[in-house]
Scaffold this motif. Structure first.
Motif, short mmCIF file in Angstrom:
data_model
loop_
_atom_site.label_atom_id
_atom_site.label_comp_id
_atom_site.label_asym_id
_atom_site.label_seq_id
_atom_site.Cartn_x
_atom_site.Cartn_y
_atom_site.Cartn_z
N GLN A 1 70.41 45.13 30.99
CA GLN A 1 71.03 44.83 32.28
C GLN A 1 72.00 45.95 32.64
O GLN A 1 72.92 46.26 31.88
CB GLN A 1 71.77 43.50 32.21
N VAL A 2 71.77 46.57 33.80
CA VAL A 2 72.64 47.65 34.26
C VAL A 2 73.54 47.10 35.36
O VAL A 2 73.12 46.95 36.50
CB VAL A 2 71.82 48.85 34.77
N SER B 1 81.32 49.31 28.60
CA SER B 1 81.73 49.79 29.92
C SER B 1 82.28 51.19 29.76
O SER B 1 83.19 51.43 28.95
CB SER B 1 82.78 48.88 30.53
N MET B 2 81.73 52.13 30.50
CA MET B 2 82.14 53.54 30.42
C MET B 2 82.88 53.93 31.69
O MET B 2 82.41 53.68 32.80
CB MET B 2 80.92 54.43 30.21
N LYS C 1 70.76 41.87 23.51
CA LYS C 1 70.65 42.30 24.90
C LYS C 1 71.72 43.36 25.17
O LYS C 1 72.86 43.22 24.76
CB LYS C 1 70.88 41.10 25.83
N LEU C 2 71.35 44.43 25.87
CA LEU C 2 72.29 45.48 26.25
C LEU C 2 72.75 45.26 27.68
O LEU C 2 71.92 45.11 28.59
CB LEU C 2 71.63 46.85 26.13
N VAL C 3 74.06 45.25 27.88
CA VAL C 3 74.65 45.17 29.22
C VAL C 3 75.51 46.40 29.43
O VAL C 3 76.54 46.58 28.77
CB VAL C 3 75.50 43.90 29.39
N HIS D 1 77.26 38.76 32.29
CA HIS D 1 76.83 39.26 30.98
C HIS D 1 77.15 38.27 29.89
O HIS D 1 76.30 37.48 29.53
CB HIS D 1 77.37 40.66 30.67
N ALA D 2 78.36 38.20 29.38
CA ALA D 2 78.60 37.46 28.15
C ALA D 2 79.07 36.03 28.39
O ALA D 2 79.70 35.43 27.55
CB ALA D 2 79.62 38.20 27.31
#
Length: 653
Positions: free
Chosen positions: A525-526, A480-481, A503-505, A3-4
């Motif tokens: 991105q999941v 992050s959940m 962008k959503l990750v 991701h980042a």
């Protein structure tokens, strides 16, 4: 997962054979294409560093809240009092009479106005103007005219609410925002009120509430005392008296005889106009402070409670007792006061109150951690006036400004006050403080409205919208959940319309649903947990990439549109919740690359296809690869029919 890091994952190459589809569905695989070697595209490109909302370089309310004391009202100025300073935009509308009446008292001038000592308004005209000067006639006239029209057209229901909200304890009134939880909350707090209706002689008798407002706190209430104490603490440093005495802005019925005060509130009117300021509204401020405290400990009713706080403010207008500027300023000051008090309480005290609230309320409602959220939202428009989301959203936004003329720049960027992120701590617990600040920034209302462009940013905060998460994605938005923590960590929903180039990750084990008309471009991105689409454009206009531990759910009212590419890896799950009229199916504008994983179809809203029917579940400009497993709820045999541009499922028994 990626991701980042700023790196781009190299494409994977996976061999897909017909045997994979056969193994999962129990039927023969009708596919005109030869088995191919599928190249898995890279995830959506990183969009850079996450957005930020720096703390403004001005004196912070949360650091100076203790300067707002009722006993010091006579000396309150913008320079000396935080409660006065946060409302300084009123000076663009109204200039109060400035006079020093105590010898030897000095204070610095602020914004070109000399210091004011408010120990006496001796010599001030008794006509409601209090000797001040209208600076912006258009705003002032609109402000008073709003009350004239509102009081002329109020309904019997609004009249009763205006009376109750005036005479009843503000904490008791605010609890109506709990909806299905109201009775349980009042039982747990042991709240009482003696104002339960409008007495026939209220036009001549001033009734006082002999109840206990927020209830019984401390050790005397072992099951809920910490909760009551936290809500009560929202009033610390919250007096509106210093602002009233500084600004000296009269109540609306003193500006215009056309304002119709509720007859039953005539006995409540002050007989000393010069010391009875309307700006700011104490009732409105108290209701908002209570609402924020209650929403903090029971975030499952967050929007409904903060909405009730603003509704009580509108009640003050309908009563004829206050103007829009009066109640708007009450909200602004109250948000700052509540944030300061939540911070002052400390993380341990806040967490203990939240835990106690949920333990006791779940016991009283016979719910569990898993069922409590749905119970809290189980009201209908027949028994919960905040149940209609669209109406509540529109009312909240309207009550933030009351449509008053905009007088400043309409394009000034939003800023977020120091400490304001604590207001969302329990509502968005899976975000960091920095992310919650960005949420507040991206959901703030536009600039230019009277009183709302304070230097810190309190006036433009839209807490109703902020409870729905981001409104703009900039850079990489990584969250992050943790489902094991329960509550909103396990499942949440965002309904804002999200724009931007970010962008959503999505990671972790929890589930997040997106229901807005979204247009962000940087992709989705999941990496873990579940990401659910509850609108056709839930995932914006970029690519969608579902990694091995991720689940993507299409629960759109119509077909879900993936504007770019769709990519699914082995181990990932695509769940389609199908209904009639293409509900839940997925249309991919680019290439859909299926590197394995599971396709799971569930049926809803009475949709029940028959054996032998063929369902179109996926369409794409180009479809590559196959699922390893396909199931359809209620059917033991499913035959996939792959084409170059889509997938159909033929249902067996």
């Amino acid at each position: 997962m990626h991701h980042a890091t700023g790196l781009r994952r190299l494409p994977l190459v996976i061999a897909i054979g017909a045997v994979l589809a056969l193994a999962g569905c129990g039927g023969s695989d009708h596919d005109s294409r030869a088995d191919t070697v599928v190249a898995i595209p890279a995830p959506p490109a990183d969009q850079g560093a996450a957005d930020t909302a720096p703390v403004p370089a001005v004196l912070a309310f949360v650091d100076t809240a203790a300067t707002n004391q009722r006993g010091d009202a006579r000396y309150a100025t913008l320079a000396t009092n935080a409660g006065v300073r946060v409302l300084g935009g009123m000076l663009d509308i109204w200039k109060p009479l400035t006079e020093i009446v105590d010898a030897g008292v000095t204070a610095p001038a602020v914004d070109g106005f000399p210091a004011v000592v408010n120990s006496a308004w001796t010599g001030v005209p008794n006509d409601g103007t209090n000797g001040g000067t209208i600076v912006n006639a258009a705003v002032h006239n609109a402000n008073i005219d709003y009350v004239v029209k509102a009081t002329a057209s109020r309904t019997a229901e609004q009249t009763l609410m205006a009376y109750l909200d005036d005479r009843r304890g503000k904490g008791y009134s605010t609890t109506e925002g709990f909806g299905p939880l109201t009775a349980a909350w009042r039982t747990a707090t042991r709240q009482t009120t003696s104002i339960t209706g409008m007495p026939a002689d209220a036009t001549t008798v001033k009734y006082e509430d002999s109840g206990n407002n927020n209830g019984v706190g401390g050790a005397a209430n072992a099951d809920f005392g910490m909760v009551v104490d936290l809500v009560n603490s929202m009033g610390n440093n919250g007096s509106t008296e210093p602002a009233k005495r500084f600004y000296k802005y009269a109540r609306p019925y003193r500006w215009s005889s056309a304002v119709q005060v509720v007859p039953a509130l005539e006995p409540a009117k002050s007989t000393t106009p010069p010391t009875d300021g309307g700006f700011t509204s104490g009732h409105s401020a108290e209701a908002t402070r209570n609402a924020i405290g209650m929403a903090y400990v029971v975030p499952e009713r967050y929007q409904e409670l903060v909405g009730r706080g603003l509704e009580l403010g509108e009640s003050r207008i309908l009563a004829g007792m206050h103007s829009p500027l009066d109640v708007i300023s009450g909200r602004v000051q109250a948000q700052a006061v509540a944030a300061a008090n939540l911070i002052a309480a400390g993380a341990t005290t806040r967490a203990a109150a939240v835990a106690q609230a949920h333990t006791t309320l779940m016991k009283l409602t016979n719910t569990t951690a898993a069922t409590f959220p749905s119970y809290a939202a189980s009201g209908t428009v027949a028994n919960d006036r905040f149940a209609d989301y669209a109406t509540s959203k529109a009312n909240y936004l309207r009550r933030m400004t009351y449509g008053l003329p905009r007088i400043g720049s309409t394009t000034a960027p939003a800023v977020v006050p120091k400490g304001a992120e604590v207001l969302l701590e329990t509502r968005l617990p899976y975000l960091s403080d920095a992310q919650r600040r960005v949420v507040l920034k991206t959901t703030a209302i536009a600039s230019g409205y009277p009183v709302l462009d304070d230097a810190e940013g309190w006036g433009r905060l839209n807490l109703f919208a902020a409870a729905e998460g981001y409104a703009v994605f900039t850079g990489n938005v990584v969250l992050s959940m943790d489902a094991a923590r329960g509550g909103f960590n396990a499942a949440d929903r965002w309904r804002n319309d999200i724009s931007g180039s970010g962008k959503l990750v999505k990671g972790g084990t929890g589930a997040l649903a997106l229901g807005g008309n979204n247009s962000w471009t940087g992709g989705t991105q999941v990496d873990g947990g579940t990401l659910e689409a509850q609108s056709a454009t839930a995932f914006g206009t970029g690519d969608v990439y579902v990694a091995a531990s991720g689940t993507l759910v299409s629960n759109a009212p119509g077909a879900l549109a993936v504007a770019g590419q769709y990519t699914q890896l082995t181990g990932a799950v695509l769940e389609l919740r199908l209904g009639a009229a293409q509900q839940g199916r997925i249309n991919v504008g680019g290439t859909a690359t299926i590197g394995g994983g599971t396709l799971r179809v569930k049926l809803q809203n009475g949709f029940r296809p028959a054996a032998g029917d063929t369902l179109t579940v996926l369409g794409a400009k180009s479809l590559k690869g196959k699922f390893e497993s396909i199931t359809v709820e209620g059917f033991t045999t499913v035959t996939p029919i792959y084409t170059e541009t889509g997938l159909q499922l033929r249902l067996g028994t």
